[in-house]
Design an enzyme around this catalytic site. Sequence first.
Site, PDB file in Angstrom:
ATOM      1  N   ASP A   1      -4.633  -4.538   5.921  1.00 16.79           N
ATOM      2  CA  ASP A   1      -5.050  -5.434   4.839  1.00 16.79           C
ATOM      3  C   ASP A   1      -3.846  -6.260   4.370  1.00 16.79           C
ATOM      4  O   ASP A   1      -2.755  -5.722   4.177  1.00 16.79           O
ATOM      5  CB  ASP A   1      -5.605  -4.605   3.678  1.00 16.79           C
TER       6      ASP A   1
ATOM      7  N   SER B   1       0.858  -1.181   0.000  1.00 20.83           N
ATOM      8  CA  SER B   1       0.000   0.000   0.000  1.00 20.83           C
ATOM      9  C   SER B   1       0.896   1.233   0.000  1.00 20.83           C
ATOM     10  O   SER B   1       1.790   1.320  -0.847  1.00 20.83           O
ATOM     11  CB  SER B   1      -0.928  -0.059   1.216  1.00 20.83           C
TER      12      SER B   1
ATOM     13  N   HIS C   1      -2.786  -1.250  -3.152  1.00 21.81           N
ATOM     14  CA  HIS C   1      -3.881  -0.300  -2.920  1.00 21.81           C
ATOM     15  C   HIS C   1      -3.679   0.906  -3.837  1.00 21.81           C
ATOM     16  O   HIS C   1      -2.567   1.409  -3.960  1.00 21.81           O
ATOM     17  CB  HIS C   1      -3.880   0.162  -1.457  1.00 21.81           C
TER      18      HIS C   1
END
Lengths: 273, 192
Positions: free
Chosen positions: B136, B16, B43
């Site tokens: 995540d 991310s 992401h």
Amino acid sequence: MGVTLGINELKAVTSEMARYENMDYTGLSFSFLKRRLAYVFDKLKVRKLVAFSERLKNNDFRDDVKYYMAVKVTEMFRDPGFWRSVRHNLFPVLGKEFNVWFPDTSSGEELFSFLVLLKENELIDSVKIICQHPSEKLCNEVSEGLLEVKDEELNHSNYKRLEEHDRFETYFKEENGRLNFDKALLKNCHFRIGAPGVAQDDEVFDFIVFRNSGINYAYSRHEELFKNIVEHIRPGGFLAIGVKETIPENLSDFLIVVDKKESIFRKAGKKNE
Amino acid sequence: MEISDRKFKVVVIGGSAGSFSIVSKILSQLNPGFPVPLVLCLHRLKHVRSGLVEGLNLKSKIPVMEPFDKEKLKPGVAMLAPSNYHLFVEFDSTISLSTEDVHNHSRPSIDYAYSSAAYAFREKTLGIILTGANKDGAKGLKDIGDKKGYTIVQDPATCDVETMPQAALKLFEPDEILTPDEIVKVLNSLVG
């Protein structure tokens, strides 16, 4: 602890469901089914498969299952470039009067986006729309113009990416934690209960919007579904699918690419052929 | 068994905040002939559909592409999860995409990509988690470990944002904690 479904259980559950009207989920991919049924079981507090089979006998429960099986469209004006392409490439060709089919209206976002586009292009009074979904509850909700408030900011920002002006708030009223879409814009929408992608034999449409539903199906049903949908496009009419979906290879000869990036296709021929 | 002796069917890299430069570095240093399909689940902004794949391709030694739904994994090709879609790895070595709800505020969700690969290919999955600002990916990487796949966490000391690797380290003990240069070495050890 939720119910974990293996392949054999998924087959058994979907066979059981398929005995009921508009509940044939046997063509969905196993991985999608596994996730989605886990979600449905969680929502409806199903702890055992036996209990699920028993509860399926109840009509309201079956409608709840159909409601939660639907993957809601993520936001209004998802892929603003797609809506721009509809306005620039399709509306001038389709003219003032045409008909549209949403073969799997899984939530209001896609339909309401289209209606705003029609309104802003002065087509709202002349275009007829058929919206279809197996769940009565879902059809009622969409026909009432209901949307979740949580997505308002995203919906609004997508709209602003599409339009140079900003009239977004004129289309909604917030009441009791939900957004109510202007129902006057829904006047030419007909809602009907039916399996995704299954039209009446003699129906043809100028524009079919079937975005991001086909991705949930396994190969064989995916081909069958698209074959059926393409048969219901009027010659010269258009089909829109999700920007990361593909048309089954055996159908690509029947469709001309209108906008590759936005996945818009046109059936060969002219309107009255 | 040495990692170079393991026959992986897929490598899944998740990241991310701050991960673009690390992924770009990894791709730019891969040996030609990298033999395994690579999945990148990063992401990214929902409404920006282009730019990332082009940016990664600038320096990459292997082709980087955004797959369409039902597209086959290809050895030596990196497939980047498209914006606003979840990406799943399937038993038949295809990719499936989905617009289901966000998971950990993310779509694509790294957890989903890892878990699906673990479910499909079990011990033949190599999962790598990079820098990032939310949790995540932690649970999904653990799923790979639970299925006897190989798991690598970027050394938090080398991360722009260490939340994501730290979340994984709180959940389980990975096979290795490595710097980006060491991750490149491991991947290149799979060649030949």
